[in-house]
Design a protein around this motif. Structure first.
Motif, PDB file in Angstrom:
ATOM      1  N   LEU A 133       0.830  -1.206   0.000  1.00  0.00           N
ATOM      2  CA  LEU A 133       0.000   0.000   0.000  1.00  0.00           C
ATOM      3  C   LEU A 133       0.866   1.260   0.000  1.00  0.00           C
ATOM      4  O   LEU A 133       0.582   2.236  -0.714  1.00  0.00           O
ATOM      5  N   LEU A 134       1.934   1.250   0.796  1.00  0.00           N
ATOM      6  CA  LEU A 134       2.813   2.414   0.840  1.00  0.00           C
ATOM      7  C   LEU A 134       3.546   2.603  -0.482  1.00  0.00           C
ATOM      8  O   LEU A 134       3.773   3.739  -0.918  1.00  0.00           O
ATOM      9  N   THR A 135       3.921   1.507  -1.126  1.00  0.00           N
ATOM     10  CA  THR A 135       4.565   1.601  -2.440  1.00  0.00           C
ATOM     11  C   THR A 135       3.623   2.237  -3.444  1.00  0.00           C
ATOM     12  O   THR A 135       4.025   3.102  -4.243  1.00  0.00           O
ATOM     13  N   ALA A 136       2.354   1.847  -3.404  1.00  0.00           N
ATOM     14  CA  ALA A 136       1.358   2.458  -4.289  1.00  0.00           C
ATOM     15  C   ALA A 136       1.225   3.950  -3.998  1.00  0.00           C
ATOM     16  O   ALA A 136       1.146   4.774  -4.912  1.00  0.00           O
ATOM     17  N   GLY A 137       1.222   4.304  -2.700  1.00  0.00           N
ATOM     18  CA  GLY A 137       1.121   5.711  -2.321  1.00  0.00           C
ATOM     19  C   GLY A 137       2.318   6.516  -2.787  1.00  0.00           C
ATOM     20  O   GLY A 137       2.178   7.655  -3.260  1.00  0.00           O
ATOM     21  N   LEU A 138       3.501   5.941  -2.694  1.00  0.00           N
ATOM     22  CA  LEU A 138       4.709   6.634  -3.148  1.00  0.00           C
ATOM     23  C   LEU A 138       4.707   6.807  -4.670  1.00  0.00           C
ATOM     24  O   LEU A 138       5.117   7.854  -5.184  1.00  0.00           O
ATOM     25  N   ALA A 139       4.257   5.774  -5.378  1.00  0.00           N
ATOM     26  CA  ALA A 139       4.193   5.867  -6.840  1.00  0.00           C
ATOM     27  C   ALA A 139       3.220   6.960  -7.264  1.00  0.00           C
ATOM     28  O   ALA A 139       3.473   7.712  -8.219  1.00  0.00           O
ATOM     29  N   ALA A 140       2.100   7.070  -6.538  1.00  0.00           N
ATOM     30  CA  ALA A 140       1.127   8.121  -6.842  1.00  0.00           C
ATOM     31  C   ALA A 140       1.675   9.503  -6.492  1.00  0.00           C
ATOM     32  O   ALA A 140       1.509  10.459  -7.245  1.00  0.00           O
ATOM     33  N   ARG A 141       2.340   9.602  -5.354  1.00  0.00           N
ATOM     34  CA  ARG A 141       2.832  10.904  -4.893  1.00  0.00           C
ATOM     35  C   ARG A 141       3.924  11.453  -5.803  1.00  0.00           C
ATOM     36  O   ARG A 141       3.925  12.629  -6.158  1.00  0.00           O
ATOM     37  N   TYR A 142       4.863  10.611  -6.201  1.00  0.00           N
ATOM     38  CA  TYR A 142       6.007  11.085  -6.981  1.00  0.00           C
ATOM     39  C   TYR A 142       5.786  11.007  -8.487  1.00  0.00           C
ATOM     40  O   TYR A 142       6.527  11.627  -9.252  1.00  0.00           O
ATOM     41  N   GLY A 143       4.797  10.225  -8.914  1.00  0.00           N
ATOM     42  CA  GLY A 143       4.564  10.087 -10.346  1.00  0.00           C
ATOM     43  C   GLY A 143       5.745   9.483 -11.080  1.00  0.00           C
ATOM     44  O   GLY A 143       5.978   9.785 -12.257  1.00  0.00           O
ATOM     45  N   ASP A 144       6.506   8.643 -10.396  1.00  0.00           N
ATOM     46  CA  ASP A 144       7.716   8.032 -10.963  1.00  0.00           C
ATOM     47  C   ASP A 144       7.733   6.547 -10.597  1.00  0.00           C
ATOM     48  O   ASP A 144       8.478   6.117  -9.719  1.00  0.00           O
ATOM     49  N   PRO A 145       6.904   5.754 -11.275  1.00  0.00           N
ATOM     50  CA  PRO A 145       6.765   4.345 -10.898  1.00  0.00           C
ATOM     51  C   PRO A 145       8.054   3.544 -11.025  1.00  0.00           C
ATOM     52  O   PRO A 145       8.282   2.615 -10.248  1.00  0.00           O
ATOM     53  N   VAL A 146       8.910   3.886 -11.985  1.00  0.00           N
ATOM     54  CA  VAL A 146      10.156   3.137 -12.173  1.00  0.00           C
ATOM     55  C   VAL A 146      11.065   3.302 -10.958  1.00  0.00           C
ATOM     56  O   VAL A 146      11.591   2.329 -10.407  1.00  0.00           O
ATOM     57  N   SER A 147      11.255   4.558 -10.518  1.00  0.00           N
ATOM     58  CA  SER A 147      12.125   4.812  -9.367  1.00  0.00           C
ATOM     59  C   SER A 147      11.550   4.199  -8.093  1.00  0.00           C
ATOM     60  O   SER A 147      12.284   3.635  -7.277  1.00  0.00           O
ATOM     61  N   VAL A 148      10.234   4.310  -7.906  1.00  0.00           N
ATOM     62  CA  VAL A 148       9.590   3.736  -6.722  1.00  0.00           C
ATOM     63  C   VAL A 148       9.706   2.220  -6.753  1.00  0.00           C
ATOM     64  O   VAL A 148       9.985   1.583  -5.727  1.00  0.00           O
ATOM     65  N   PHE A 149       9.515   1.623  -7.930  1.00  0.00           N
ATOM     66  CA  PHE A 149       9.651   0.168  -8.055  1.00  0.00           C
ATOM     67  C   PHE A 149      11.047  -0.276  -7.646  1.00  0.00           C
ATOM     68  O   PHE A 149      11.208  -1.232  -6.870  1.00  0.00           O
TER      69      PHE A 149
END
Length: 204
Positions: A133-149
């Motif tokens: 859930l936190l990973t999803a939140g970070l991907a949404a917040r930063y708009g950078d799914p590759v870096s969050v992944f």
């Protein structure tokens, strides 16, 4: 790819996962099977789960910016509350989780079946997990799914490696409740920062 986003994601997910079922499941698997094969299986499971999480976060990021920031703030706050409330019973839960995962891991497994079994156990343990859930939140917040992944997956792989290599020794010197409180503090800081972003967006 943003190194700051990778580092931020790693710094959040690592303390959240250390006292979690992920760590315990990896530890139990490593006591039954060959550690390198266990690590390969759980690392693949982590990759799939992180991919699902950042995909969900990417879909969430398509919403208006204020809504995305608000949803991320709520996720971080929920994470802080869940971790802090669970800190007091972390050690007791660890014992129960060990037995649960031991029951899921048959003893007469070898070779590629160890990889598959490790993948299956971790995939089920991690599904809908707080870190996801936190990973999803970070991907949404930063708009950078590759870096969050990358940040989330590396953090999970490190946690799995620690569990496989030194899990039992680590549990003897570090209290899970303390680690959960550290994770809760990190989540709370992110919730405050994201809430500030929401207020700033709404006021202009």
């Amino acid at each position: 790819m943003d190194l700051a986003v990778i580092a931020t994601t790693f710094a959040l997910i690592l303390p959240v996962e250390l006292p979690d079922k992920t760590f315990v499941a990896s530890l139990v698997l490593a006591t039954r099977y060959r550690a390198p094969l266990v690590w390969v299986g759980i690392s693949i499971a982590f990759a799939v789960q992180s991919l699902v999480a950042v995909t969900a976060g990417g879909l969430l990021s398509l919403l208006p910016t204020e809504v995305v920031a608000g949803a991320a703030a709520v996720l971080f706050l929920v994470g802080a509350v869940v971790l802090w409330r669970g800190a007091a019973r972390a050690d007791a839960e660890e014992k129960a989780s060990e037995q649960e995962f031991a029951d899921r891991a048959p003893a007469d497994v070898h070779g590629a079946r160890v990889v598959a079994t490790s993948f299956g156990v971790l995939f089920l343990a991690e599904w809908g997990d707080l870190s996801q859930l936190l990973t999803a939140g970070l991907a949404a917040r930063y708009g950078d799914p590759v870096s969050v992944f990358i940040g989330a997956w590396v953090a999970l792989v490190v946690v799995g490696g620690l569990a496989v290599l030194v899990g039992r020794a680590l549990l003897r010197v570090v209290r899970l409740g303390t680690i959960r409180r550290v994770g809760a503090t990190v989540c709370l800081i992110l919730a405050v920062i994201t809430t500030y972003d929401v207020v700033r967006l709404l006021t202009g």
